[in-house]
Design a protein around this motif. Structure first.
Motif, PDB file in Angstrom:
ATOM      1  N   THR A  95       0.842  -1.194   0.000  1.00  0.00           N
ATOM      2  CA  THR A  95       0.000   0.000   0.000  1.00  0.00           C
ATOM      3  C   THR A  95       0.881   1.248   0.000  1.00  0.00           C
ATOM      4  O   THR A  95       2.108   1.158  -0.021  1.00  0.00           O
ATOM      5  N   THR A  96       0.251   2.415   0.079  1.00  0.00           N
ATOM      6  CA  THR A  96       0.965   3.662   0.345  1.00  0.00           C
ATOM      7  C   THR A  96       0.538   4.223   1.701  1.00  0.00           C
ATOM      8  O   THR A  96       0.670   5.420   1.959  1.00  0.00           O
ATOM      9  N   ASN A  97       0.054   3.363   2.582  1.00  0.00           N
ATOM     10  CA  ASN A  97      -0.368   3.781   3.916  1.00  0.00           C
ATOM     11  C   ASN A  97       0.858   4.026   4.799  1.00  0.00           C
ATOM     12  O   ASN A  97       1.812   3.248   4.781  1.00  0.00           O
ATOM     13  N   ILE A  98       0.788   5.086   5.587  1.00  0.00           N
ATOM     14  CA  ILE A  98       1.908   5.516   6.426  1.00  0.00           C
ATOM     15  C   ILE A  98       1.427   5.670   7.862  1.00  0.00           C
ATOM     16  O   ILE A  98       0.320   6.146   8.117  1.00  0.00           O
ATOM     17  N   HIS A  99       2.282   5.272   8.798  1.00  0.00           N
ATOM     18  CA  HIS A  99       1.962   5.372  10.232  1.00  0.00           C
ATOM     19  C   HIS A  99       2.993   6.235  10.932  1.00  0.00           C
ATOM     20  O   HIS A  99       4.204   6.031  10.762  1.00  0.00           O
ATOM     21  N   ALA A 100       2.519   7.195  11.724  1.00  0.00           N
ATOM     22  CA  ALA A 100       3.403   8.040  12.520  1.00  0.00           C
ATOM     23  C   ALA A 100       3.684   7.339  13.847  1.00  0.00           C
ATOM     24  O   ALA A 100       2.781   7.108  14.646  1.00  0.00           O
ATOM     25  N   VAL A 101       4.938   7.009  14.060  1.00  0.00           N
ATOM     26  CA  VAL A 101       5.355   6.212  15.211  1.00  0.00           C
ATOM     27  C   VAL A 101       5.632   7.105  16.419  1.00  0.00           C
ATOM     28  O   VAL A 101       6.296   8.144  16.309  1.00  0.00           O
ATOM     29  N   THR A 102       5.114   6.665  17.598  1.00  0.00           N
ATOM     30  CA  THR A 102       5.400   7.335  18.863  1.00  0.00           C
ATOM     31  C   THR A 102       5.932   6.293  19.852  1.00  0.00           C
ATOM     32  O   THR A 102       6.041   5.113  19.527  1.00  0.00           O
ATOM     33  N   GLU A 103       6.195   6.738  21.077  1.00  0.00           N
ATOM     34  CA  GLU A 103       6.733   5.837  22.092  1.00  0.00           C
ATOM     35  C   GLU A 103       5.826   4.643  22.352  1.00  0.00           C
ATOM     36  O   GLU A 103       6.300   3.543  22.660  1.00  0.00           O
ATOM     37  N   LYS A 104       4.525   4.827  22.229  1.00  0.00           N
ATOM     38  CA  LYS A 104       3.589   3.740  22.522  1.00  0.00           C
ATOM     39  C   LYS A 104       3.684   2.598  21.509  1.00  0.00           C
ATOM     40  O   LYS A 104       3.194   1.494  21.767  1.00  0.00           O
ATOM     41  N   ASP A 105       4.322   2.843  20.368  1.00  0.00           N
ATOM     42  CA  ASP A 105       4.476   1.805  19.346  1.00  0.00           C
ATOM     43  C   ASP A 105       5.693   0.922  19.576  1.00  0.00           C
ATOM     44  O   ASP A 105       5.875  -0.076  18.864  1.00  0.00           O
ATOM     45  N   CYS A 106       6.550   1.256  20.519  1.00  0.00           N
ATOM     46  CA  CYS A 106       7.802   0.518  20.707  1.00  0.00           C
ATOM     47  C   CYS A 106       7.557  -0.983  20.865  1.00  0.00           C
ATOM     48  O   CYS A 106       6.690  -1.410  21.625  1.00  0.00           O
ATOM     49  N   GLY A 107       8.312  -1.774  20.117  1.00  0.00           N
ATOM     50  CA  GLY A 107       8.173  -3.229  20.133  1.00  0.00           C
ATOM     51  C   GLY A 107       7.126  -3.761  19.191  1.00  0.00           C
ATOM     52  O   GLY A 107       6.997  -4.983  19.030  1.00  0.00           O
ATOM     53  N   ASN A 108       6.374  -2.879  18.538  1.00  0.00           N
ATOM     54  CA  ASN A 108       5.289  -3.311  17.664  1.00  0.00           C
ATOM     55  C   ASN A 108       5.806  -4.187  16.516  1.00  0.00           C
ATOM     56  O   ASN A 108       6.709  -3.803  15.777  1.00  0.00           O
ATOM     57  N   GLY A 109       5.251  -5.392  16.401  1.00  0.00           N
ATOM     58  CA  GLY A 109       5.613  -6.308  15.331  1.00  0.00           C
ATOM     59  C   GLY A 109       6.898  -7.065  15.567  1.00  0.00           C
ATOM     60  O   GLY A 109       7.291  -7.878  14.731  1.00  0.00           O
ATOM     61  N   SER A 114       1.661  -7.010  16.063  1.00  0.00           N
ATOM     62  CA  SER A 114       1.400  -5.693  15.496  1.00  0.00           C
ATOM     63  C   SER A 114      -0.001  -5.215  15.844  1.00  0.00           C
ATOM     64  O   SER A 114      -0.968  -5.978  15.788  1.00  0.00           O
ATOM     65  N   SER A 115      -0.108  -3.943  16.177  1.00  0.00           N
ATOM     66  CA  SER A 115      -1.404  -3.354  16.518  1.00  0.00           C
ATOM     67  C   SER A 115      -2.068  -2.702  15.312  1.00  0.00           C
ATOM     68  O   SER A 115      -3.135  -2.126  15.429  1.00  0.00           O
ATOM     69  N   TYR A 116      -1.416  -2.761  14.137  1.00  0.00           N
ATOM     70  CA  TYR A 116      -2.005  -2.194  12.939  1.00  0.00           C
ATOM     71  C   TYR A 116      -1.758  -3.111  11.742  1.00  0.00           C
ATOM     72  O   TYR A 116      -0.916  -4.007  11.796  1.00  0.00           O
ATOM     73  N   GLU A 117      -2.494  -2.880  10.666  1.00  0.00           N
ATOM     74  CA  GLU A 117      -2.376  -3.653   9.430  1.00  0.00           C
ATOM     75  C   GLU A 117      -2.113  -2.696   8.274  1.00  0.00           C
ATOM     76  O   GLU A 117      -2.331  -1.494   8.375  1.00  0.00           O
ATOM     77  N   ASP A 118      -1.649  -3.250   7.154  1.00  0.00           N
ATOM     78  CA  ASP A 118      -1.565  -2.499   5.893  1.00  0.00           C
ATOM     79  C   ASP A 118      -0.766  -1.207   6.017  1.00  0.00           C
ATOM     80  O   ASP A 118      -1.205  -0.138   5.597  1.00  0.00           O
ATOM     81  N   ILE A 119       0.434  -1.301   6.566  1.00  0.00           N
ATOM     82  CA  ILE A 119       1.311  -0.141   6.717  1.00  0.00           C
ATOM     83  C   ILE A 119       2.637  -0.419   6.004  1.00  0.00           C
ATOM     84  O   ILE A 119       3.368  -1.324   6.381  1.00  0.00           O
ATOM     85  N   ASP A 120       2.918   0.371   4.969  1.00  0.00           N
ATOM     86  CA  ASP A 120       4.169   0.217   4.216  1.00  0.00           C
ATOM     87  C   ASP A 120       5.143   1.362   4.448  1.00  0.00           C
ATOM     88  O   ASP A 120       6.269   1.315   3.950  1.00  0.00           O
ATOM     89  N   GLY A 121       4.733   2.371   5.189  1.00  0.00           N
ATOM     90  CA  GLY A 121       5.610   3.484   5.497  1.00  0.00           C
ATOM     91  C   GLY A 121       5.539   3.855   6.967  1.00  0.00           C
ATOM     92  O   GLY A 121       4.459   3.833   7.561  1.00  0.00           O
ATOM     93  N   LEU A 122       6.693   4.166   7.551  1.00  0.00           N
ATOM     94  CA  LEU A 122       6.774   4.581   8.948  1.00  0.00           C
ATOM     95  C   LEU A 122       7.524   5.902   9.026  1.00  0.00           C
ATOM     96  O   LEU A 122       8.514   6.103   8.318  1.00  0.00           O
ATOM     97  N   VAL A 123       7.059   6.806   9.901  1.00  0.00           N
ATOM     98  CA  VAL A 123       7.756   8.069  10.141  1.00  0.00           C
ATOM     99  C   VAL A 123       7.786   8.330  11.643  1.00  0.00           C
ATOM    100  O   VAL A 123       6.925   7.842  12.384  1.00  0.00           O
ATOM    101  N   THR A 124       8.750   9.107  12.085  1.00  0.00           N
ATOM    102  CA  THR A 124       8.780   9.512  13.492  1.00  0.00           C
ATOM    103  C   THR A 124       9.679  10.721  13.661  1.00  0.00           C
ATOM    104  O   THR A 124      10.584  10.963  12.849  1.00  0.00           O
ATOM    105  N   ASP A 125       9.434  11.459  14.745  1.00  0.00           N
ATOM    106  CA  ASP A 125      10.354  12.512  15.165  1.00  0.00           C
ATOM    107  C   ASP A 125      10.830  12.238  16.590  1.00  0.00           C
ATOM    108  O   ASP A 125      11.361  13.132  17.257  1.00  0.00           O
ATOM    109  N   VAL A 126      10.660  10.987  17.036  1.00  0.00           N
ATOM    110  CA  VAL A 126      11.061  10.589  18.379  1.00  0.00           C
ATOM    111  C   VAL A 126      12.446   9.934  18.322  1.00  0.00           C
ATOM    112  O   VAL A 126      12.607   8.882  17.710  1.00  0.00           O
ATOM    113  N   PRO A 127      13.446  10.539  18.947  1.00  0.00           N
ATOM    114  CA  PRO A 127      14.785   9.932  18.951  1.00  0.00           C
ATOM    115  C   PRO A 127      14.788   8.586  19.675  1.00  0.00           C
ATOM    116  O   PRO A 127      14.015   8.366  20.615  1.00  0.00           O
ATOM    117  N   GLY A 128      15.658   7.699  19.222  1.00  0.00           N
ATOM    118  CA  GLY A 128      15.854   6.427  19.906  1.00  0.00           C
ATOM    119  C   GLY A 128      14.912   5.313  19.509  1.00  0.00           C
ATOM    120  O   GLY A 128      15.046   4.198  20.013  1.00  0.00           O
TER     121      GLY A 128
END
Length: 284
Positions: A95-109, A114-128
């Motif tokens: 897909t072209t679906n994108i997910h904005a990653v935060t601290e609560k996503d850590c360890g996902n997948g 995984s808590s989400y489906e159909d995600i081919d892009g990830l972005v974040t501004d959270v260091p680490g």
């Protein structure tokens, strides 16, 4: 160190090999020069998996022992200076679906389902937090905004490419992080090259007329075509406003190096998965 077979396509010396013990991995100097990120693209070396997964398989879904896969993640984490609990994986379905990653996503997948489906892009501004996407011929796309300190990582096969995944990532980072296309530093990672990627008329028709002519050439057999996904994605990035000097295009083909890189086409589907990793450094 493995002697890479490099393609005549792509940019010479755009990507380099590095080594940590038995583990070999690939990096883009252009991304390193930003000083903002840690990143790598895995090879088949330095892991604990065996058989068709030997040795650095990062997929939990292809039949490998999960304990071996988790150990492989741990070893990659050592290189990046992190651990699997601070990694976040995509859930790729072309897909072209994108997910904005935060601290609560850590360890996902990775450490948890995984808590989400159909995600081919990830972005974040959270260091680490290390973003993780998977490959075995499709194209990895790296995005670094060193000004607004944000990153993105995307999976783009032919479906994602023709749908403009690279442009979707640029727009998403503009909207969420105020990124300016001309400030983004990007890389098109190891994947199948034009010489190895033969397609039929149905796929060729979707590219014809929408990309520069050199992206699509007549194939080695009648009725077939050779598709250059690297140049197609470069064209998309340029049209999205990314500067040509801010685009690194790999010259490493997965299908040319099947002993070193997993290739779906070369292995006829009997394989594990490579992975791209991208992590924003802490300011300190």
């Amino acid at each position: 160190m493995y002697q890479l077979i490099r393609s005549k396509h792509g940019d010479k010396n755009s990507i380099q090999q590095r080594q940590a013990g038995e583990l070999e991995y690939l990096v883009f100097p252009k991304l390193e020069e930003t000083g903002a990120v840690k990143h790598l693209f895995t090879t088949r070396t330095g892991g604990v998996s065996s058989g068709i997964y030997a040795t650095m398989n990062l997929s939990f879904s292809r039949g490998d022992d999960p304990l071996n896969v988790m150990e492989n993640y741990r070893r990659i984490g050592e290189v990046l200076g992190t651990d699997p609990e601070h990694m976040v994986a995509s859930r790729q379905t072309h897909t072209t679906n994108i997910h904005a990653v935060t601290e609560k996503d850590c360890g996902n997948g990775i450490g948890r389902a995984s808590s989400y489906e159909d995600i081919d892009g990830l972005v974040t501004d959270v260091p680490g937090i290390a973003l993780v996407t998977y490959y075995a011929d499709c194209v990895p796309l790296y995005f670094v905004d060193p000004v607004h300190r944000a990153i993105g990582l995307a999976h783009s096969g032919w479906r994602g490419t023709v749908a403009g995944m690279a442009a979707c990532m640029v727009l998403y980072m503009q909207e969420h992080f105020h990124s300016r296309p001309e400030e983004l530093v990007t890389a098109i990672g190891p994947s199948i090259c034009a010489d190895c990627y033969e397609i039929g008329e149905d796929v060729a028709e979707q590219f014809r007329g929408h990309f520069p002519e050199k992206v699509l050439q007549k194939g080695k057999t009648p009725g077939k075509y050779q598709l250059d996904l690297w140049q197609a994605n470069r064209s998309i990035l340029l049209n999205a406003g990314v500067l040509p000097e801010h685009i690194a295009v790999t010259d490493v083909c997965t299908c040319h190096n099947p002993e070193y890189l997993f290739s779906h086409r070369a292995s006829h589907g009997q394989r594990g998965n490579l992975a791209a990793f991208l992590m924003l450094k802490n300011n300190s």
